[in-house]
Design an enzyme around this catalytic site. Structure first.
Site, PDB file in Angstrom:
ATOM      1  N   ASP A  75     -82.986  32.399   4.110  1.00  0.00           N
ATOM      2  CA  ASP A  75     -82.213  31.451   3.305  1.00  0.00           C
ATOM      3  C   ASP A  75     -82.789  30.037   3.378  1.00  0.00           C
ATOM      4  OD1 ASP A  75     -80.561  33.600   2.993  1.00  0.00           O
ATOM      5  OD2 ASP A  75     -78.728  32.568   3.605  1.00  0.00           O
ATOM      6  N   ASP A  76     -82.427  29.249   2.386  1.00  0.00           N
ATOM      7  CA  ASP A  76     -82.597  27.778   2.351  1.00  0.00           C
ATOM      8  C   ASP A  76     -83.991  27.275   1.986  1.00  0.00           C
ATOM      9  OD1 ASP A  76     -80.019  28.001   3.163  1.00  0.00           O
ATOM     10  OD2 ASP A  76     -80.214  26.854   5.012  1.00  0.00           O
ATOM     11  N   HIS A 125     -79.200  30.769  -4.177  1.00  0.00           N
ATOM     12  CA  HIS A 125     -78.455  30.232  -3.021  1.00  0.00           C
ATOM     13  C   HIS A 125     -77.885  28.844  -3.377  1.00  0.00           C
ATOM     14  CE1 HIS A 125     -77.233  30.412   1.098  1.00  0.00           C
ATOM     15  NE2 HIS A 125     -78.067  29.519   1.572  1.00  0.00           N
ATOM     16  N   HIS A 129     -76.817  23.430  -2.229  1.00  0.00           N
ATOM     17  CA  HIS A 129     -76.401  23.909  -0.898  1.00  0.00           C
ATOM     18  C   HIS A 129     -75.449  22.897  -0.249  1.00  0.00           C
ATOM     19  CE1 HIS A 129     -76.727  25.715   3.138  1.00  0.00           C
ATOM     20  NE2 HIS A 129     -77.220  26.757   2.532  1.00  0.00           N
ATOM     21  N   HIS A 220     -83.692  32.028   8.452  1.00  0.00           N
ATOM     22  CA  HIS A 220     -83.925  30.841   7.611  1.00  0.00           C
ATOM     23  C   HIS A 220     -85.414  30.485   7.650  1.00  0.00           C
ATOM     24  CE1 HIS A 220     -79.618  30.599   8.454  1.00  0.00           C
ATOM     25  NE2 HIS A 220     -79.516  29.951   7.316  1.00  0.00           N
TER      26      HIS A 220
HETATM   27 ZN   LIG Z   1     -77.997  28.485   3.373  1.00  0.00          ZN
END
Ligand SMILES: [Zn+2]
Length: 258
Positions: A75-76, A125, A129, A220
């Site tokens: 993620d991210d 995502h 965020h 991540h």
């Molecule tokens: Zn995230």
């Protein structure tokens, strides 16, 4: 499954019955506060736990795995660390799933392009965020999801269907937008806590002790620490004959609109 509708319906009925009862005999004010507090506690827990399916159905693992398959999810990103993650994955010839932030795709389009070119799957995502996403209006959330879908589609030429909520938090507004957009909401059953824990060994051991067929592992691509953990993890997967696949493969769902 306890959903927001059931919770609200149940405690709404309790308050209504108490109100009717109070016409016959006056009740102290705190009697009304109790169901309200319980409703709020359940709503807060349900919204914060992605696995609860409280606001929307979430896919958190393959419940009936036929083999020793797991899915690695990052993620991210994209970030400069994504390149190092890609190098490690390439060495082991493994495909993973990356839940990308729209604004990060705009900053690192070349890294995002590399992700696609190397056969990895990407999901949405959100654009910003934001930690305040839970308080966003439906219109604002629709823009977060829609603009990121468009950024992904620009590179993949297909509309993405996978979505992961930031922080695993869901709300009625987010659920409504995702349902309309026809996205699959992907959670996880193994949270590495790689963005929280500093000690690489602790992160690795956390994943190792929870590993089982059908698992979705949350990582991540935002730190060197995760690159080191990934290197160890891929050795472990090889030793234990696990096959790492993309999350859509693990769950037998499409990643993009055909
Ligand atoms: Zn995230």
């Amino acid at each position: 499954m306890l959903t927001h509708r059931v919770n609200t319906g149940f405690f709404g009925a309790v308050v209504l019955l108490l109100a009717i009862r109070s016409f016959i005999e006056p009740l102290p004010w705190w009697v009304f506060l109790l169901p309200l507090a319980l409703w709020l506690i359940i709503a807060a827990i349900g919204s914060g736990l992605v696995q609860s399916g409280y606001h929307i159905k979430t896919l958190n693992k393959n419940l009936r795995p036929t083999g020793k398959q797991i899915a690695l999810t990052f993620d991210d990103g994209p970030t400069p660390h994504t390149e190092k993650v890609l190098d490690v994955l390439a060495r082991y010839n493994i495909r993973a799933t990356f839940f990308c932030i729209g604004s990060q795709i705009e900053i690192y389009p070349h890294i995002f392009k590399r992700l696609i070119n190397e056969g990895h799957v990407v999901g949405n995502h959100t654009y910003s965020h934001s930690s305040k996403l839970g308080f966003f209006s439906k219109q604002k959330i629709a823009a977060e999801v829609g603009s990121t879908d468009a950024l992904i589609e620009k590179h993949t030429l297909k509309k993405p269907l996978l979505f992961r909520p930031p922080f695993g938090v869901t709300t009625p507004n987010l659920a409504s937008v995702l349902q309309q957009a026809g996205h699959y909401v992907i959670g996880w059953n193994i949270r590495s806590l790689d963005a929280v824990i500093e000690d690489e060994t602790k992160i690795y051991n956390r994943i190792k002790s929870r590993l089982s067929p059908g698992s979705i592992i949350l990582l991540h691509d935002t730190s060197q620490k995760t690159v080191h953990v990934l290197e160890q993890l891929l050795v472990l997967l090889q030793e234990q004959n696990y096959e790492a696949v993309t999350v859509n493969q693990l769950l037998n769902i499409p990643a993009y609109e055909e």
